[in-house]
Design an enzyme around this catalytic site. Structure first.
Site, PDB file in Angstrom:
ATOM      1  N   ASP A  43      56.441 141.272   8.428  1.00 39.33           N
ATOM      2  CA  ASP A  43      54.889 141.133   8.921  1.00 39.33           C
ATOM      3  C   ASP A  43      54.799 142.644   9.430  1.00 39.33           C
ATOM      4  OD1 ASP A  43      54.777 138.580   8.659  1.00 39.33           O
ATOM      5  OD2 ASP A  43      55.045 138.004  10.637  1.00 39.33           O
ATOM      6  N   ARG A  88      51.505 141.634   1.061  1.00 31.55           N
ATOM      7  CA  ARG A  88      50.579 140.679   1.817  1.00 31.55           C
ATOM      8  C   ARG A  88      49.652 141.452   2.108  1.00 31.55           C
ATOM      9  NH1 ARG A  88      52.502 138.355   6.918  1.00 31.55           N
ATOM     10  NH2 ARG A  88      53.580 136.575   5.687  1.00 31.55           N
TER      11      ARG A  88
HETATM   12  P1  FDA Z   1      38.365 135.271   9.767  1.00 25.64           P
HETATM   13  O1  FDA Z   1      38.901 135.848  11.067  1.00 25.64           O
HETATM   14  O2  FDA Z   1      36.818 135.581   9.858  1.00 25.64           O
HETATM   15  O3  FDA Z   1      38.569 133.583   9.620  1.00 25.64           O
HETATM   16  C1  FDA Z   1      37.710 133.059   8.823  1.00 25.64           C
HETATM   17  C2  FDA Z   1      37.582 131.647   8.966  1.00 25.64           C
HETATM   18  O4  FDA Z   1      38.829 130.985   9.003  1.00 25.64           O
HETATM   19  C3  FDA Z   1      37.115 131.495  10.603  1.00 25.64           C
HETATM   20  O5  FDA Z   1      35.757 131.386  10.608  1.00 25.64           O
HETATM   21  C4  FDA Z   1      37.721 129.920  11.004  1.00 25.64           C
HETATM   22  O6  FDA Z   1      36.767 128.989  10.436  1.00 25.64           O
HETATM   23  C5  FDA Z   1      39.083 129.911  10.079  1.00 25.64           C
HETATM   24  N1  FDA Z   1      40.136 130.626  11.242  1.00 25.64           N
HETATM   25  C6  FDA Z   1      40.579 131.938  10.995  1.00 25.64           C
HETATM   26  N2  FDA Z   1      41.841 131.989  11.825  1.00 25.64           N
HETATM   27  C7  FDA Z   1      41.772 130.549  12.458  1.00 25.64           C
HETATM   28  C8  FDA Z   1      42.666 130.044  13.679  1.00 25.64           C
HETATM   29  N3  FDA Z   1      43.826 130.827  14.366  1.00 25.64           N
HETATM   30  N4  FDA Z   1      42.435 128.694  13.966  1.00 25.64           N
HETATM   31  C9  FDA Z   1      41.532 128.020  13.458  1.00 25.64           C
HETATM   32  N5  FDA Z   1      40.498 128.567  12.406  1.00 25.64           N
HETATM   33  C10 FDA Z   1      40.777 129.870  12.089  1.00 25.64           C
HETATM   34  N6  FDA Z   1      47.813 139.971  10.879  1.00 25.64           N
HETATM   35  C11 FDA Z   1      48.654 141.194  11.121  1.00 25.64           C
HETATM   36  O7  FDA Z   1      48.019 141.978  11.609  1.00 25.64           O
HETATM   37  N7  FDA Z   1      49.785 141.076  10.448  1.00 25.64           N
HETATM   38  C12 FDA Z   1      50.397 140.361   9.524  1.00 25.64           C
HETATM   39  O8  FDA Z   1      51.588 140.403   9.362  1.00 25.64           O
HETATM   40  C13 FDA Z   1      49.575 139.009   9.491  1.00 25.64           C
HETATM   41  N8  FDA Z   1      50.069 138.226   8.768  1.00 25.64           N
HETATM   42  C14 FDA Z   1      49.453 137.065   8.391  1.00 25.64           C
HETATM   43  C15 FDA Z   1      49.822 136.019   7.615  1.00 25.64           C
HETATM   44  C16 FDA Z   1      49.311 135.158   7.126  1.00 25.64           C
HETATM   45  C17 FDA Z   1      49.673 133.981   6.210  1.00 25.64           C
HETATM   46  C18 FDA Z   1      47.893 134.791   7.452  1.00 25.64           C
HETATM   47  C19 FDA Z   1      46.889 134.025   6.954  1.00 25.64           C
HETATM   48  C20 FDA Z   1      47.300 135.853   8.317  1.00 25.64           C
HETATM   49  C21 FDA Z   1      47.981 136.826   8.700  1.00 25.64           C
HETATM   50  N9  FDA Z   1      47.449 137.828   9.565  1.00 25.64           N
HETATM   51  C22 FDA Z   1      48.271 139.140  10.106  1.00 25.64           C
HETATM   52  C23 FDA Z   1      46.354 137.769  10.657  1.00 25.64           C
HETATM   53  C24 FDA Z   1      45.221 138.114   9.916  1.00 25.64           C
HETATM   54  O9  FDA Z   1      45.220 139.604   9.863  1.00 25.64           O
HETATM   55  C25 FDA Z   1      43.801 137.822  10.636  1.00 25.64           C
HETATM   56  O10 FDA Z   1      43.693 138.242  11.955  1.00 25.64           O
HETATM   57  C26 FDA Z   1      43.574 136.163  10.377  1.00 25.64           C
HETATM   58  O11 FDA Z   1      44.028 135.746   9.065  1.00 25.64           O
HETATM   59  C27 FDA Z   1      42.073 135.767  10.603  1.00 25.64           C
HETATM   60  O12 FDA Z   1      41.337 136.730   9.555  1.00 25.64           O
HETATM   61  P2  FDA Z   1      40.626 135.863   8.549  1.00 25.64           P
HETATM   62  O13 FDA Z   1      40.881 136.931   7.102  1.00 25.64           O
HETATM   63  O14 FDA Z   1      41.254 134.650   8.266  1.00 25.64           O
HETATM   64  O15 FDA Z   1      39.366 135.764   8.659  1.00 25.64           O
END
Ligand code: FDA
Length: 286
Positions: A106, A157
């Site tokens: 990560d 990732r």
């Molecule tokens: P965004 O935050 O805009 O979310 C889009 C939509 O998804 C939201 O409107 C909501 O509907 C839904 N959603 C998102 N998160 C939610 C939650 N917790 N609960 C409920 N609904 C939610 N970051 C990092 O800095 N280092 C890392 O190693 C990782 N590893 C990682 C692995 C995996 C498998 C994922 C999915 C994410 C990460 N992240 C991460 C976190 C990533 O950087 C990011 O902060 C989150 O995924 C939220 O961003 P989105 O791209 O999902 O968009």
């Protein structure tokens, strides 16, 4: 806090993680298991976390689970002693290799980026290729980091990034972070990397799917967090995509949840929205 966090964490024990992963596998979803423990302060705690990872790897092998592990280097002592962390990480990666699985490192806050990328390169230069790294599209340096590692064709990732970082080093505007995500994905595909697209953002998902269209099913995967957009994840599996769910477990759920809330107050909104949705069936709060 425990009640609010429940959908996002498998539970306190390895048995909880095994059960969650088995259920995900039965739905056609892959998993990556995270042992909660990033807030450690002593070397023996880092060693205990690494022991927990060896137990997870043994469980994956024993139960024939379609899963790998995700590790946070601070949980393996990155901030305590770089050499301790390097040694523990290498043992986990070698154990995973012996069991034919994979370790995702990560990416944490920006104070960890250089050491994390250097440790990753070190493992790859020793011939260990069952290990992958994470790029965060909100960091202004990330396209340069992708170019620097392109010679290794890293298993990568790609995510937006969860930590609060200053404007000097990180894009603050959501649309800029999204555009950067697309540019990073294009660069990773161009370098021939296996890419794990980790987002729940529908616009980004659609953009990413159009970029990977035409690539082989085994050259990319989609990733989501446990408890988030599960129905959408199932649709993507039904459409034929490989989809992996991030499954945290462990007794340190409180620190994990609190940290997530502190790092990104938006998550508090998601948690609250989720609670509202369950209390008021049929009403969509977002
Ligand atoms: P965004 O935050 O805009 O979310 C889009 C939509 O998804 C939201 O409107 C909501 O509907 C839904 N959603 C998102 N998160 C939610 C939650 N917790 N609960 C409920 N609904 C939610 N970051 C990092 O800095 N280092 C890392 O190693 C990782 N590893 C990682 C692995 C995996 C498998 C994922 C999915 C994410 C990460 N992240 C991460 C976190 C990533 O950087 C990011 O902060 C989150 O995924 C939220 O961003 P989105 O791209 O999902 O968009």
């Amino acid at each position: 806090m425990q009640r609010l966090s429940a959908p996002y964490i498998a539970g306190p024990t390895l048995a909880d993680a095994r059960g969650t992963v088995a259920s995900l596998n039965a739905e056609g979803k892959l998993a990556t298991v995270d042992v909660l423990g990033e807030e450690i302060t002593r070397p023996d705690e880092a060693r205990a976390i690494s022991v927990a990872y060896h137990e997870v790897l043994a469980a994956i092998e024993q139960d024939l689970l379609d899963a790998n592990v995700s590790v946070k280097l601070t949980a393996l002592g990155l901030k305590l002693n770089l050499e301790l962390c390097r040694g523990l990480l290498e043992e986990v990666v070698r154990d995973a290799r012996a069991r034919r699985t994979f370790v995702r490192i990560d990416m944490e806050d920006a104070s960890c980026t250089d050491d994390t990328l250097a440790l990753y390169r070190g493992l790859r230069e020793q011939g260990l290729d069952n290990v992958g790294v994470v790029f965060q599209s909100y960091l202004k340096r990330t396209l340069a980091d992708i170019a620097d590692l392109a010679d290794l064709r890293p298993n990568a990732r790609l995510c937006k990034g969860i930590y609060l970082e200053p404007a000097a080093i990180a894009f603050q505007d959501g649309d800029v972070v999204r555009r950067s995500f697309v540019s990073c994905l294009e660069a990773l595909i161009a370098s021939g990397s296996y890419v794990a697209v980790a987002t729940h953002d529908e616009w980004l998902l659609e953009e990413s799917l159009s970029l990977v269209k035409g690539l082989g099913r085994d050259t990319y995967e989609l990733q989501m967090l446990l408890g988030v957009r599960e129905a959408r994840a199932s649709e993507l599996v039904a459409a034929g995509h490989r989809l992996r769910v991030y499954v945290p477990f462990g007794r340190r759920w409180y620190e994990y949840s609190l940290r997530r809330l502190q790092e990104n107050p938006k998550v508090a909104g998601y948690v609250a929205a989720d609670v509202v949705r369950r209390l008021v069936p049929g009403r969509s709060p977002r």
